[in-house]
Design a protein around this motif. Structure first.
Motif, PDB file in Angstrom:
ATOM      1  N   SER A   1       2.362  -7.101  -7.254  1.00 46.40           N
ATOM      2  CA  SER A   1       3.544  -6.358  -6.425  1.00 46.40           C
ATOM      3  C   SER A   1       3.171  -6.893  -4.898  1.00 46.40           C
TER       4      SER A   1
ATOM      5  N   PHE B   1       7.464  -5.307  -8.137  1.00 51.36           N
ATOM      6  CA  PHE B   1       6.406  -4.983  -8.266  1.00 51.36           C
ATOM      7  C   PHE B   1       5.758  -6.008 -10.001  1.00 51.36           C
TER       8      PHE B   1
ATOM      9  N   LEU C   1       4.275  -3.267 -14.930  1.00 48.65           N
ATOM     10  CA  LEU C   1       4.014  -1.881 -14.194  1.00 48.65           C
ATOM     11  C   LEU C   1       5.978  -1.628 -14.546  1.00 48.65           C
TER      12      LEU C   1
ATOM     13  N   VAL D   1      10.842   1.762 -12.699  1.00 58.68           N
ATOM     14  CA  VAL D   1      11.533   0.087 -12.216  1.00 58.68           C
ATOM     15  C   VAL D   1      12.664  -0.392 -12.650  1.00 58.68           C
TER      16      VAL D   1
ATOM     17  N   CYS E   1       7.942   5.397  -7.810  1.00 53.92           N
ATOM     18  CA  CYS E   1       7.781   3.725  -6.748  1.00 53.92           C
ATOM     19  C   CYS E   1       6.418   3.689  -6.215  1.00 53.92           C
TER      20      CYS E   1
ATOM     21  N   ASN F   1       2.872   3.942  -8.964  1.00 54.63           N
ATOM     22  CA  ASN F   1       3.399   2.440  -9.582  1.00 54.63           C
ATOM     23  C   ASN F   1       2.914   1.912  -8.278  1.00 54.63           C
ATOM     24  N   LEU F   2       2.228   1.742  -7.024  1.00 56.51           N
ATOM     25  CA  LEU F   2       1.569   1.126  -6.691  1.00 56.51           C
ATOM     26  C   LEU F   2       0.484   1.460  -5.890  1.00 56.51           C
TER      27      LEU F   2
ATOM     28  N   TRP G   1      -2.454  -1.027  -6.182  1.00 57.80           N
ATOM     29  CA  TRP G   1      -1.681  -2.127  -5.774  1.00 57.80           C
ATOM     30  C   TRP G   1      -2.698  -2.983  -5.600  1.00 57.80           C
TER      31      TRP G   1
END
Length: 322
Positions: free
Chosen positions: A6, A81, A85, A89, A164, A167-168, A171
């Protein structure tokens, strides 16, 4: 299949003034809200989990709610992303999540892991690190955004920016995990707190043990653990279900048999109440739930029977609206 890390393609913000300009807000208003950000987060009614326990979610009051929407629309819209993921998204959903797992054809097995207490376990310090290291914003900006997007030192489930950020959280290294598994003919993906891995070649207990240890070790490095009660290994001889609703069947997506049967039963019950002239708010709520369920299953697994059921339901709309 290419597995990318990402990344953020936008400007590297250096000051709170630059952040305010990017969000279209006056700096003094942002500063005032940030100093009392916790007060804008309110608890929803607790949700009972199927596995026991309670899930706590939040709703966000104005004006913080509008600011979070701008953070999502103006900062996260410049994030690309990783392909593995799916939760939260844009352009992805549980159907594409399941389809991704079939990229190598019919899986031999599906492993599903649930990250234990995922949102409450994500700390303000970890969120600051995302703003600081992933976005490469200056420390004052990262501190400021961490104040706006967390509550009581944790990531609030229910805020529009939380998926969001969730999701990171991995990362830095998650793409390497996905790559290493792909080299072993396994596909990794994550739908927020649900990790799915399909095995696409013959496997042994050794392979399953390796996967289990790999995921547990990976999560432990970030301060997380798995919910062992939800750890599931499904061979190709059984329905391989993701997100509690989508079945990978011979490399194709179908809605689970139990889900389809439950909807048929619910439609029969609804029509019985409708024909008995039971017109009340409860019937209207039942109609809306049933309509959403039928359309979802039709989306996952289109067929004429479901289309007929949707048409029957639409011909029996309740008179009372909510």
């Amino acid at each position: 299949m290419k597995i990318n890390k990402s990344y953020y393609s936008g400007s590297k913000l250096k000051t709170v003034d630059e952040l305010a300009q990017a969000l279209g807000q006056r700096p003094e208003i942002l500063i005032k809200i940030a100093t009392t950000a916790d007060s804008y987060y309110c608890h929803n009614e607790p949700i009972l989990k199927e596995s026991g326990g309670v899930r706590k979610t939040y709703f966000v009051k104005e004006p913080l709610k509008a600011i979070l929407k701008k953070i999502k629309n103006r900062l996260f819209n410049k994030v690309v992303f990783s392909g593995f993921l799916f939760g939260g998204v844009k352009g992805k959903d549980i159907k594409s999540n399941a389809g991704y797992l079939c990229n190598l054809g019919k899986p031999k097995a599906l492993l599903t892991f649930d990250i234990k207490e995922f949102y409450p376990s994500i700390t303000k310090e970890q969120i600051k690190n995302i703003w600081l290291q992933f976005f490469k914003f200056a420390e004052p900006v990262a501190d400021f955004l961490a104040e706006l997007t967390t509550v009581s030192n944790q990531l609030p489930q229910g805020a529009c920016t939380s998926n969001c950020l969730a999701n990171l959280i991995f990362w830095e290294h998650e793409h390497n995990l996905a790559k290493s598994l792909f080299k072993k003919n396994m596909i990794y993906n994550r739908f927020v707190d649900d990790i799915n891995i399909t095995i696409n070649s013959n496997y042994t207990k050794h392979h399953l043990s390796f996967l289990n240890k790999t995921i547990i070790s990976f999560l432990k490095n970030y301060g997380f653990s798995i919910n062992r009660k939800k750890l599931k290994i499904t061979p190709q001889t059984s329905p391989m279900i993701t997100n509690k609703s989508v079945t990978l069947n011979n490399g194709y997506l179908t809605a689970g048999k139990l889900k389809r049967e439950a909807v048929r039963k619910n439609l029969f019950e609804y029509l019985r109440n409708y024909k008995n002239n039971i017109q009340n708010m409860e019937l209207t709520a039942m109609y809306k739930r049933l309509e959403a369920q039928l359309k979802f299953i039709q989306y996952i697994h289109p067929n004429n029977t479901l289309k007929k059921m949707i048409n029957i339901l639409e011909k029996h709309k309740p008179a009372i609206r909510i």
